[in-house]
Write a protein that holds these residues in place. Sequence first.
Motif, PDB file in Angstrom:
ATOM      1  N   UNK A 184       0.594   7.027   8.138  1.00 57.77           N
ATOM      2  CA  UNK A 184       1.445   6.242   9.037  1.00 57.77           C
ATOM      3  C   UNK A 184       0.968   4.798   9.146  1.00 57.77           C
ATOM      4  N   UNK A 185       0.867   4.098   8.022  1.00 58.98           N
ATOM      5  CA  UNK A 185       0.326   2.729   8.094  1.00 58.98           C
ATOM      6  C   UNK A 185       1.131   1.825   9.038  1.00 58.98           C
TER       7      UNK A 185
ATOM      8  N   UNK B 131      -4.195  16.648   0.158  1.00 64.49           N
ATOM      9  CA  UNK B 131      -3.335  15.528   0.549  1.00 64.49           C
ATOM     10  C   UNK B 131      -2.081  16.046   1.229  1.00 64.49           C
ATOM     11  N   UNK B 132      -1.713  15.410   2.303  1.00 65.60           N
ATOM     12  CA  UNK B 132      -0.600  15.884   3.121  1.00 65.60           C
ATOM     13  C   UNK B 132      -1.143  16.296   4.486  1.00 65.60           C
TER      14      UNK B 132
ATOM     15  N   UNK C 234     -10.038   7.604   2.166  1.00 66.39           N
ATOM     16  CA  UNK C 234      -8.964   6.858   1.515  1.00 66.39           C
ATOM     17  C   UNK C 234      -7.615   7.102   2.181  1.00 66.39           C
ATOM     18  N   UNK C 235      -7.368   8.381   2.480  1.00 66.06           N
ATOM     19  CA  UNK C 235      -6.042   8.747   2.967  1.00 66.06           C
ATOM     20  C   UNK C 235      -5.796   8.356   4.417  1.00 66.06           C
TER      21      UNK C 235
ATOM     22  N   UNK D 151      -3.725  19.534  -6.631  1.00 65.40           N
ATOM     23  CA  UNK D 151      -2.310  19.658  -6.955  1.00 65.40           C
ATOM     24  C   UNK D 151      -2.090  19.960  -8.442  1.00 65.40           C
TER      25      UNK D 151
ATOM     26  N   UNK E 189       6.221  12.901   6.825  1.00 70.82           N
ATOM     27  CA  UNK E 189       6.189  11.739   5.941  1.00 70.82           C
ATOM     28  C   UNK E 189       7.601  11.321   5.552  1.00 70.82           C
TER      29      UNK E 189
ATOM     30  N   UNK F 123      -1.308  13.780   7.455  1.00 74.65           N
ATOM     31  CA  UNK F 123      -0.091  13.544   8.236  1.00 74.65           C
ATOM     32  C   UNK F 123       0.058  14.579   9.355  1.00 74.65           C
TER      33      UNK F 123
ATOM     34  N   UNK G 144       6.895  18.054  -0.926  1.00 78.26           N
ATOM     35  CA  UNK G 144       6.570  16.997   0.025  1.00 78.26           C
ATOM     36  C   UNK G 144       6.965  17.396   1.448  1.00 78.26           C
TER      37      UNK G 144
ATOM     38  N   UNK H 157      -6.386   5.661   5.933  1.00 79.58           N
ATOM     39  CA  UNK H 157      -5.758   4.345   6.027  1.00 79.58           C
ATOM     40  C   UNK H 157      -4.328   4.367   5.478  1.00 79.58           C
ATOM     41  N   UNK H 158      -3.992   5.446   4.772  1.00 82.45           N
ATOM     42  CA  UNK H 158      -2.646   5.525   4.210  1.00 82.45           C
ATOM     43  C   UNK H 158      -1.758   6.470   5.026  1.00 82.45           C
TER      44      UNK H 158
ATOM     45  N   UNK I   1      13.392  12.558  -2.204  1.00 84.49           N
ATOM     46  CA  UNK I   1      11.983  12.262  -1.957  1.00 84.49           C
ATOM     47  C   UNK I   1      11.835  10.958  -1.173  1.00 84.49           C
TER      48      UNK I   1
ATOM     49  N   UNK J 155      -4.244  14.165  -6.544  1.00 85.31           N
ATOM     50  CA  UNK J 155      -5.360  15.021  -6.151  1.00 85.31           C
ATOM     51  C   UNK J 155      -5.475  16.219  -7.080  1.00 85.31           C
TER      52      UNK J 155
ATOM     53  N   UNK K 244       0.847  -1.186   0.000  1.00 88.53           N
ATOM     54  CA  UNK K 244       0.000   0.000   0.000  1.00 88.53           C
ATOM     55  C   UNK K 244       0.887   1.241   0.000  1.00 88.53           C
ATOM     56  N   UNK K 245       0.677   2.109  -0.984  1.00 87.56           N
ATOM     57  CA  UNK K 245       1.521   3.302  -1.087  1.00 87.56           C
ATOM     58  C   UNK K 245       0.951   4.412  -0.227  1.00 87.56           C
ATOM     59  N   UNK K 246       1.835   5.290   0.241  1.00 82.91           N
ATOM     60  CA  UNK K 246       1.378   6.504   0.908  1.00 82.91           C
ATOM     61  C   UNK K 246       0.896   7.456  -0.172  1.00 82.91           C
ATOM     62  N   UNK K 247      -0.027   8.359   0.181  1.00 85.22           N
ATOM     63  CA  UNK K 247      -0.436   9.326  -0.848  1.00 85.22           C
ATOM     64  C   UNK K 247       0.779  10.136  -1.317  1.00 85.22           C
TER      65      UNK K 247
ATOM     66  N   UNK L  75       2.688  13.240  -2.417  1.00 83.27           N
ATOM     67  CA  UNK L  75       2.585  14.686  -2.302  1.00 83.27           C
ATOM     68  C   UNK L  75       3.659  15.250  -3.220  1.00 83.27           C
ATOM     69  N   UNK L  76       3.246  16.018  -4.219  1.00 84.51           N
ATOM     70  CA  UNK L  76       4.222  16.498  -5.188  1.00 84.51           C
ATOM     71  C   UNK L  76       4.515  15.411  -6.202  1.00 84.51           C
TER      72      UNK L  76
ATOM     73  N   UNK M  18     -11.941  11.287  -0.313  1.00 81.96           N
ATOM     74  CA  UNK M  18     -10.483  11.227  -0.286  1.00 81.96           C
ATOM     75  C   UNK M  18      -9.952  11.112   1.145  1.00 81.96           C
TER      76      UNK M  18
ATOM     77  N   UNK N 252       3.860  18.220   4.305  1.00 88.68           N
ATOM     78  CA  UNK N 252       3.649  17.293   5.418  1.00 88.68           C
ATOM     79  C   UNK N 252       4.476  17.690   6.631  1.00 88.68           C
TER      80      UNK N 252
END
Lengths: 211, 401
Positions: free
Chosen positions: B193-194, B227-228, B187-188, A80, B312, B231, B304, B190-191, B362, A77, A46-49, A51-52, B184, B308
Amino acid sequence: MAQKAMPGTSPEGIRPTYMYKVVLLGSTSVGKSSLAYRYVKNDFKESLPTVGCSFFTQMLNLEVATVKFEIWDTAGQEKYHSVCHLYYRGAHAALLVYDIAKKETLNRAKLWLRDLEKEFLPDEIVIALVGNKTDLAAEREVTTEEGEEFARTKGLLFMETSAKSNYQVNDIFMAIAQELLQREQAKVSAPSPDGRSTVELGGSGVRTGCC
Amino acid sequence: EYEEKTGRAHRPLSPKQNVRKNLDFEPLSTTALILEDRPANLPAKPAEEAQKHRQQYEEMVVQAKKRELKEAQKRKKQLEERCKLEDSIGNAVLTWNNEILPNWETMCCSRKVRELWWQGIPPSVRGKVWSLAIGNELNITHELYDICLARAKEKWRSLSTGGAEVECEDAGFSAADREASLELIKLDISRTFPNLCIFQQGGPYHDTLHSILGAYTCYRPDVGYVQGMSFIAAVLILNLDTADAFIAFSNLLNKPCQMAFFRVDHGLMLTYFAAFEVFFEENLPKLFAHFKKNNLTPDIYLIDWIFTLYSKSLPLDLACRVWDVFCRDGEEFLFRTALGILKLFEDILTKMDFIHIAQFLTKLPEDLPSEEFFTSIAAIQMQSRNKKWAQVKKMLIFDNR
């Protein structure tokens, strides 16, 4: 075509090496990062969302050439968009990814196509339409035919994939490599007048300012 | 032959026991050296040889003892250091609780407090300090949070039942947009800090994270969910109670830098990147030139990191220490941290090309050495030709107009 070809860099001397920038575009959580991860690491998690943007590299040793892919995996998104739409500058190929279990993601892919058509001439970029998540067949909202038909009318490569169950992921990248190499061949037999420099780092070189 | 074998297996036992009994300087460890006599079925060693072996053996034992003593001393020292660290954390907690927090307004800017602050805020008071430092310019009350949350819940309900549009005052932001936002968020979460397994469906903080993000989209429909954010909210939840986390979250996002980024105000983001580059060139001219040569623009890695707040990209404990000083110094510390990272890896980065730098930055190494990391940040001067961060930024904004 904005290719960065570096012929003669391979030890054999005859087989050229090509570097191509490939950009992944599409709605959030259609599986862009997962496709890249599957292709490069042959694994699924499972990938993290995103960003960028995140980055991957992959090298393909083909009979006629070595292909180096620089994969730019963009944030999905919509918000972005103003940042990310500049990430495809100088790309040689684009994967427009949608989720076969979410109809609206195909519409979003169509919007991305419109953006690309504004930025590139048809022979400047190889575009593939990718219907991901075939493992969710039970929840399918977009038929294979619908994707195929749209790709055909627009002259795009088309494939359905599953990053999760490793279905046709390699194939789509291979198809892109083949198409790019074919265009390279065509260019050699009919050299274009602009004769782009072979040292310029096309992909990142044509980027201007931010993103 | 069989008899011989079985016989052999039994006989050597007694001499071994003999030797052990005779030794008055047996080594301590279980990997002790044991001097064996020859098996009884072989001719005994000549006295001279036996003496020599005994001597060698004794020397080895002395060496082993020395080694063990050294290791014991090392362990003792480590333990002492740990105790010292625990003591200093304990002392710091006392200082924060008894001296600083009750006198926040007068003390927060003193040199002593600033120095203690740089060392990292003890986890037990971290949330309180962050809350105070971030402030509540927006005057959000717990009641306002409850109202926003109730509104968010109403929207979730109408979404899940597919019911008619909920009438609300934040018209102008399309229903589809808001729907996408709420979808969204789900969705996020659960994503986020899994690895911690606490924000996922069924985890203890799943609903809290859901609530805060949902309430925020109702509080600021003009910003919505980006998104971001999940976190940032998650890190706050780890340190604060729900309503206080919401207050800190909203106020944090309301800061100029965060607003510029979360509204994806491209022009303003470019200004921030340009200001960053001024200090980049000043502090790390060689690396700066290398990045320029490779067309590596700051957006590639800063987006990024800033969106965050490093939560992240850095290990969580380091990210929290960055947040500590970010709360103290404001936005410029985010950019100083970025330069600290670049400085820490300067040597490796100067040897890389575009794509490898982009990949590296990244996805930073997971075992970042914390002390070296903060030393590296400390070495970054946020001053360029006598101009500070705020002045440089102001000038650039002015230029853009």
